[in-house]
Motif scaffolding. Structure first.
Motif, PDB file in Angstrom:
ATOM      1  N   GLY A   1       0.794  -1.218   0.000  1.00 46.63           N
ATOM      2  CA  GLY A   1       0.000   0.000   0.000  1.00 46.63           C
ATOM      3  C   GLY A   1       0.828   1.270   0.000  1.00 46.63           C
ATOM      4  N   GLU A   2       2.140   1.146  -0.128  1.00 44.73           N
ATOM      5  CA  GLU A   2       3.027   2.307  -0.217  1.00 44.73           C
ATOM      6  C   GLU A   2       3.570   2.377  -1.631  1.00 44.73           C
ATOM      7  N   ARG A   3       3.602   3.594  -2.171  1.00 39.02           N
ATOM      8  CA  ARG A   3       4.122   3.731  -3.524  1.00 39.02           C
ATOM      9  C   ARG A   3       5.029   4.943  -3.586  1.00 39.02           C
ATOM     10  N   ALA A   4       6.279   4.708  -4.021  1.00 35.27           N
ATOM     11  CA  ALA A   4       7.221   5.804  -4.216  1.00 35.27           C
ATOM     12  C   ALA A   4       6.948   6.444  -5.569  1.00 35.27           C
ATOM     13  N   LEU A   5       7.105   7.737  -5.646  1.00 33.33           N
ATOM     14  CA  LEU A   5       6.862   8.440  -6.899  1.00 33.33           C
ATOM     15  C   LEU A   5       7.821   7.960  -7.976  1.00 33.33           C
TER      16      LEU A   5
END
Length: 88
Positions: A33-37
């Motif tokens: 559920g975490e997304r780096a740009l």
């Protein structure tokens, strides 16, 4: 088997083992559920490549040792396998 041939076979076994070990324990950014740009949803959170290289080396060494035992010590080769197609 000479030194160069042995190293070539070990390299092929190591590289193949690496592809088998790479997916072990990966969690994608989408799953967590975490997304780096600037990255894909399928990019791993923590790849732990050092662990995977060590695991690959250990497994590839075991596989190479079995290969060496079977082919060089016991003397088995492709010609020792039975023909599965009748008439060949």
């Amino acid at each position: 088997m000479g030194i160069i041939s042995g190293l070539a076979v070990y390299f092929i076994i190591w590289w193949t083992t690496l592809f088998a070990v790479l997916p072990i324990g990966n969690q994608s950014q989408h799953e967590v559920g975490e997304r780096a740009l600037g990255t894909a949803d399928s990019a791993p959170i923590n790849a732990r490549m050092g662990y995977k290289v060590i695991l690959t080396t250990i497994l590839a060494t075991i596989v190479f040792a079995v290969f060496y035992l079977v082919t060089q010590v016991w003397g088995f080769g492709p010609d020792d396998l039975p023909h599965l197609i009748p008439g060949t």
